[in-house]
Design an enzyme around this catalytic site. Structure first.
Site, mmCIF file in Angstrom:
data_model
loop_
_atom_site.group_PDB
_atom_site.id
_atom_site.type_symbol
_atom_site.label_atom_id
_atom_site.label_comp_id
_atom_site.label_asym_id
_atom_site.label_seq_id
_atom_site.Cartn_x
_atom_site.Cartn_y
_atom_site.Cartn_z
ATOM 1 N N GLU A 124 33.074 -9.723 35.177
ATOM 2 C CA GLU A 124 34.472 -9.305 35.314
ATOM 3 C C GLU A 124 35.131 -9.855 36.567
ATOM 4 O O GLU A 124 36.316 -10.167 36.580
ATOM 5 C CB GLU A 124 34.567 -7.772 35.316
ATOM 6 C CG GLU A 124 34.408 -7.123 33.953
ATOM 7 C CD GLU A 124 32.972 -6.828 33.575
ATOM 8 O OE1 GLU A 124 32.056 -7.388 34.205
ATOM 9 O OE2 GLU A 124 32.756 -6.029 32.651
ATOM 10 N N GLU B 170 28.123 -3.395 28.964
ATOM 11 C CA GLU B 170 28.389 -1.958 29.166
ATOM 12 C C GLU B 170 28.069 -1.155 27.910
ATOM 13 O O GLU B 170 27.565 -0.040 27.984
ATOM 14 C CB GLU B 170 29.847 -1.755 29.601
ATOM 15 C CG GLU B 170 30.082 -2.282 31.014
ATOM 16 C CD GLU B 170 31.532 -2.179 31.447
ATOM 17 O OE1 GLU B 170 32.380 -2.847 30.812
ATOM 18 O OE2 GLU B 170 31.813 -1.433 32.395
HETATM 19 N N1 3HC Z 1 37.964 -11.977 24.662
HETATM 20 C C1 3HC Z 1 38.709 -12.732 23.818
HETATM 21 N N2 3HC Z 1 38.397 -14.000 23.494
HETATM 22 C C2 3HC Z 1 37.288 -14.528 24.049
HETATM 23 C C3 3HC Z 1 36.466 -13.805 24.918
HETATM 24 C C4 3HC Z 1 36.829 -12.471 25.230
HETATM 25 N N3 3HC Z 1 36.096 -11.701 26.042
HETATM 26 N N4 3HC Z 1 35.435 -14.590 25.306
HETATM 27 C C5 3HC Z 1 35.602 -15.772 24.672
HETATM 28 N N5 3HC Z 1 36.720 -15.732 23.915
HETATM 29 C C6 3HC Z 1 37.241 -16.789 23.048
HETATM 30 C C7 3HC Z 1 37.581 -18.071 23.816
HETATM 31 O O1 3HC Z 1 38.890 -18.017 24.334
HETATM 32 C C8 3HC Z 1 37.436 -19.098 22.723
HETATM 33 O O2 3HC Z 1 38.598 -19.033 21.930
HETATM 34 P P1 3HC Z 1 39.176 -20.356 21.217
HETATM 35 O O3 3HC Z 1 38.094 -20.802 20.295
HETATM 36 O O4 3HC Z 1 40.414 -19.882 20.566
HETATM 37 O O5 3HC Z 1 39.426 -21.326 22.340
HETATM 38 C C9 3HC Z 1 36.266 -18.576 21.901
HETATM 39 O O6 3HC Z 1 36.184 -17.185 22.201
HETATM 40 C C10 3HC Z 1 34.933 -19.213 22.217
HETATM 41 O O7 3HC Z 1 34.713 -19.159 23.612
HETATM 42 P P2 3HC Z 1 34.066 -20.375 24.417
HETATM 43 O O8 3HC Z 1 34.749 -21.638 24.052
HETATM 44 O O9 3HC Z 1 34.038 -19.986 25.842
HETATM 45 O O10 3HC Z 1 32.603 -20.369 23.753
HETATM 46 P P3 3HC Z 1 31.202 -20.587 24.449
HETATM 47 O O11 3HC Z 1 30.228 -20.450 23.359
HETATM 48 O O12 3HC Z 1 31.211 -21.805 25.303
HETATM 49 O O13 3HC Z 1 31.014 -19.349 25.484
HETATM 50 C C11 3HC Z 1 31.002 -17.053 26.195
HETATM 51 C C12 3HC Z 1 30.904 -18.046 24.998
HETATM 52 C C13 3HC Z 1 29.781 -17.227 27.121
HETATM 53 C C14 3HC Z 1 31.004 -15.662 25.625
HETATM 54 C C15 3HC Z 1 32.282 -17.334 27.005
HETATM 55 O O14 3HC Z 1 33.377 -17.393 26.099
HETATM 56 C C16 3HC Z 1 32.618 -16.315 28.035
HETATM 57 O O15 3HC Z 1 32.085 -16.362 29.121
HETATM 58 N N6 3HC Z 1 33.547 -15.376 27.720
HETATM 59 C C17 3HC Z 1 34.064 -14.420 28.635
HETATM 60 C C18 3HC Z 1 33.080 -13.335 28.952
HETATM 61 C C19 3HC Z 1 33.672 -12.323 29.896
HETATM 62 O O16 3HC Z 1 34.240 -12.643 30.910
HETATM 63 N N7 3HC Z 1 33.552 -11.035 29.540
HETATM 64 C C20 3HC Z 1 34.077 -9.986 30.347
HETATM 65 C C21 3HC Z 1 35.418 -9.602 29.839
HETATM 66 S S1 3HC Z 1 36.213 -8.401 30.853
HETATM 67 C C22 3HC Z 1 35.519 -6.929 30.388
HETATM 68 O O17 3HC Z 1 34.629 -6.904 29.587
HETATM 69 C C23 3HC Z 1 36.114 -5.705 31.003
HETATM 70 C C24 3HC Z 1 35.290 -4.485 30.786
HETATM 71 O O18 3HC Z 1 34.475 -4.263 31.890
HETATM 72 C C25 3HC Z 1 36.133 -3.291 30.588
#
Ligand code: 3HC
Ligand code: NAI
Length: 709
Positions: free
Chosen positions: A133, A113
């Site tokens: 999301e 976004e």
């Molecule tokens: N917020 C906070 N922490 C997050 C995060 C996020 N969005 N995404 C990942 N983390 C944290 C994980 O919990 C993990 O923490 P830890 O080391 O303490 O366990 C660390 O970051 C690393 O994450 P991964 O182990 O998953 O690392 P990878 O390299 O395997 O994957 C990634 C990275 C592809 C970015 C994966 O973490 C992921 O898919 N994250 C979520 C992405 C997501 O869903 N984003 C949308 C959020 S909702 C949003 O944006 C709302 C908006 O529209 C208003």
């Protein structure tokens, strides 16, 4: 206005003037999530750019391995801190100077976004763009629904948002999500070059809110109607998918600002919903389970070639999972004919994928190049890991492990896929118990995500760490479990199935129980699952245990009655349901209902009626109570390990976060009151777990144990 940042945001959003380009770097490990400081830092950076005449363009990049992974998921459920993410994206879009987002790694959710708020986008190889999301019970809430639809059209935007899938740089280019793909993977250099090019060509800010992707109203309306119909069918019980469709409709019908307001309302509703809390719990739980004390303390051993003993249902599925991960597999079977059957099992799995268009003949041939079969254990001399999946019989397993002890190299990890047997006993039967652990896969092993890593008393930390490493390679969710009858998952299954059997004998039909459980969110009810897996498996286990069963415990014979008639489920065309003419979905069977009636009479039960809600309450109370016992005994490390097990191995609805998280949402005092109420009828079965009693007495919940661990 200067170009320096306020101290609290300076670390996470850095600014540097490179010639006439203001480079804004988001540096918030581990994944540049958009917490309040990052949001503030971004706004400050844009303000600074607008206020400084020497800035001709702004370049936004991420430090580390990602652009921005999205909103900071850890902030959900806490009081909102300004500025909001929509404000950030709007401010970026309003910037008077061209803003370029240069994307590497993840640009997900709020991260994309932010990029959509920018005026130009470039991505490099390895970029992952998406609006996932929906997987967290949310919808893009910072203009994502409005801008993506305007930029790439309703159909493509809906497909991205409803699936939550990630797209790579090239696909993003095809979709129109980015303007170009860099020639190299140096995101900073590529972004800077693009910025200079835009300055040189006097490119103006180009605002996504004015993009014309929804201009063809008819095509947009058709795509929206199709998505709505599909979503109504597929997203049973979920809140956010239909709202995503509504938001895209608003993008088509309303002015941008009104659409944004509508999106925000829908987003906030989702953010406050228990589904969001359940899905975010699931997200963190499946990451936490990967961290065991052993993975912190020890390094995994090398894993290249793996032996699999037994080519039956599990051995073949495990072999496919290993081959899919690029590992070399040697299968050992009893004789040539069994080995041939094992290989045929593997081919059948691949042929199924080919028939569904998910694999090509060439890919199958490539995978099978790494497969070898043998009837002699000596073929395992070089294996780094061996997984045994022979008959569930202690004597057979011990004989296999004796052979492994004889032939395997020193340091080879020796694993059993046993469902119930005592792994300490297996380990003690050979000279190297420190190398023995349980790797409990679920059927079909190449598909099911769960892997219980079962840790016997004498195993070394390195070997356990290797189990977790294997799960990572296989892209499975590993959960650490202690040794007991059934480990975490099957031990709970035995108890909640017993609760279902009691309900059935007491008056509910298996069809009503299945429906109530499905309506709660499981993909199938317990009797459908038995019919699918084969009633004979449980029957054999019950017969094995008959001698040691508590003679005073309630025992429901209905399942045995069906098995005695040879009704094992789908494979025999009859079980709890009928499967006439090869049907895969069963129909209720009046004869089964008479058998149940006869059993009720035999044991002297006067049937009662149960509402669906009463059924679910008992079924879940039994599950939660046994989950609590499992945590109490240290078989599971924390409640969240139980949650991950049930979600990934047993179909527990993810949006409810697993049984322990669900119990917290209901209130442990209510669960305890239910158990005590049910105990009035059957005090032997319904014994409240000491852990629940203790937590209720302290006014605490399961989540407090997750945090404390
Ligand atoms: N917020 C906070 N922490 C997050 C995060 C996020 N969005 N995404 C990942 N983390 C944290 C994980 O919990 C993990 O923490 P830890 O080391 O303490 O366990 C660390 O970051 C690393 O994450 P991964 O182990 O998953 O690392 P990878 O390299 O395997 O994957 C990634 C990275 C592809 C970015 C994966 O973490 C992921 O898919 N994250 C979520 C992405 C997501 O869903 N984003 C949308 C959020 S909702 C949003 O944006 C709302 C908006 O529209 C208003
Ligand atoms: P299966 O009966 O389909 O396959 C067992 C295979 O082992 C047969 O092909 C047999 O020829 C072979 N075998 C037997 N003795 C052998 C020996 N000494 N050497 C080499 N091969 C030998 O059984 P299934 O269902 O695959 O189960 C295997 C193990 O996995 C059992 O311990 C079971 O409890 C466990 N398991 C089963 C699950 C399931 O859903 N079926 C799920 C998780 C674990």
């Amino acid at each position: 206005m200067t170009l320096s940042s306020a101290p609290e945001t300076a670390d996470v959003v850095q600014r540097e003037l490179r010639g006439n380009v203001l480079v804004v770097t988001i540096d918030h490990a581990p994944v540049n999530a958009l917490n309040a400081a990052v949001r503030r830092g971004l706004i400050d950076a844009i303000e600074a750019a607008d206020a400084n005449a020497s800035v001709r363009a702004v370049l936004i990049v991420g430090a580390g391995r990602n652009f921005i992974a999205g909103a900071d998921i850890r902030e959900f459920g806490k009081p909102a801190a300004p500025p909001s993410l929509p404000e950030v994206c709007n401010r970026i879009e309003r910037c008077d100077k061209p803003v370029i987002a240069a994307i590497h790694g993840a640009a997900l959710g709020g991260g994309l976004e932010v990029a959509l708020g920018a005026h130009y986008r470039i991505a490099v190889d390895g970029a992952k763009l998406g609006l996932p999301e929906v997987q967290l019970g949310l919808l893009p809430g910072a203009g994502g629904t409005q801008r993506s639809a305007r930029l790439i059209g309703a159909e493509a935007a809906l497909s991205l948002m409803l699936s939550g899938r990630h797209v790579g740089a090239q696909e993003a280019l095809r979709l129109g999500l980015v303007d170009r793909v860099g020639q190299t993977d140096d995101v900073f250099a590529e972004g800077l070059a693009y910025a200079h090019e835009l300055i040189a060509t006097h490119a103006a800010p180009r605002r996504t809110k004015n993009a014309r992707g929804l201009a063809d109203k008819e095509a947009s309306a058709t795509a929206i109607a199709a998505a709505r119909e599909e979503t109504q069918k597929k997203s049973r019980g979920l809140l956010s998918p239909l709202k995503i469709v509504d938001c895209v409709e608003a993008a088509m019908n309303r002015p941008f600002d009104e659409g944004l307001r509508f999106e925000r309302e829908q987003f906030l509703e989702c953010r406050e919903s228990p589904q969001r809390a359940g899905l975010v719990h699931a997200f963190f739980a499946e990451r936490e389970t990967q961290k065991s004390p052993e993975t912190r303390d020890a390094q995994p051993r090398a894993l290249r070639s793996v032996g699999v003993i037994g080519g039956g249902t599990m051995g073949a599925g495990i072999a496919v999972a290993l081959l899919d991960a690029g590992l070399k597999v040697t299968m050992i079977e009893r004789d040539d004919a069994s080995l041939e059957r094992g290989r045929a099992h593997i081919e059948k799995v691949y042929d199924g994928l080919i028939a569904k268009g998910r694999m090509t003949q060439e890919a199958k041939a490539r995978a099978l190049q790494h497969f070898n079969g043998d009837t002699k254990y000596d073929a395992l001399a070089d294996a780094d890991l061996v997984i045994e999946a022979v008959f569930e019989d202690m004597a057979v397993k011990k004989a296999v492990f004796a052979e492994l002890d004889r032939v395997c190299k020193s340091g080879a990890v020796l694993a059993t896929n046993t469902s119930y047997l005592d792994i300490d006993e297996i380990a003690a039967s050979i000279a190297r118990p420190q190398d023995v652990l349980g790797l409990h896969f679920f059927s079909p092993a190449n598909i099911m995500k769960l892997l219980e890593v079962v840790v016997p008393a004498r195993v070394s930390a390195e070997v356990v760490a290797t189990g977790f490493e294997l799960a990572k390679k296989l892209k499975k969710v590993a959960v650490r479990a202690g040794v007991c009858d059934g480990f975490i998952g099957n031990r709970m299954l035995a108890v909640y199935r017993a609760a279902a059997d009691h309900l059935m004998e007491d008056g509910a039909s298996p069809y009503q129980i299945d429906r109530a459980v499905r309506d709660f969110g499981f993909p199938m009810g317990p009797y459908q699952v038995i019919d699918l897996a084969g009633g004979d498996i449980g029957w054999a286990a019950r017969k094995r245990r008959a001698a040691t069963r508590d003679p005073n415990a309630r025992y429901v014979r209905i399942g045995d009655e069906l098995c005695e008639r040879g009704w094992f489920g789908q494979k025999t065309k009859r079980g709890f349901y009928r499967y006439d003419d090869g049907a895969r979905i069963g129909t209720p069977d009046a004869e089964v209902e008479s058998i149940i009636d006869a059993e009720r009479k035999r044991v002297g039960v006067t049937p009662r009626t149960f509402t669906d809600e009463q059924i679910v309450r008992r079924y879940l109370a039994a599950m939660i109570n046994e989950g609590a016992n499992i945590v109490h005994e240290g078989i599971a490390q924390r409640p969240l390990d139980v949650d991950a097990t049930l979600m990934h191995g047993f179909g527990f609805p993810r949006y409810r976060g697993g049984p322990m998280h669900y119990a917290d949402t209901v209130g442990l005092d209510k669960i305890l009151a239910d158990i005590r109420e049910f105990a009035k009828d059957d005090p032997r079965f319904w014994r409240a777990s000491p852990l629940i009693v203790d937590l209720v007495a302290r006014g605490a919940n399961f989540a407090s144990l997750n945090r404390a661990a």
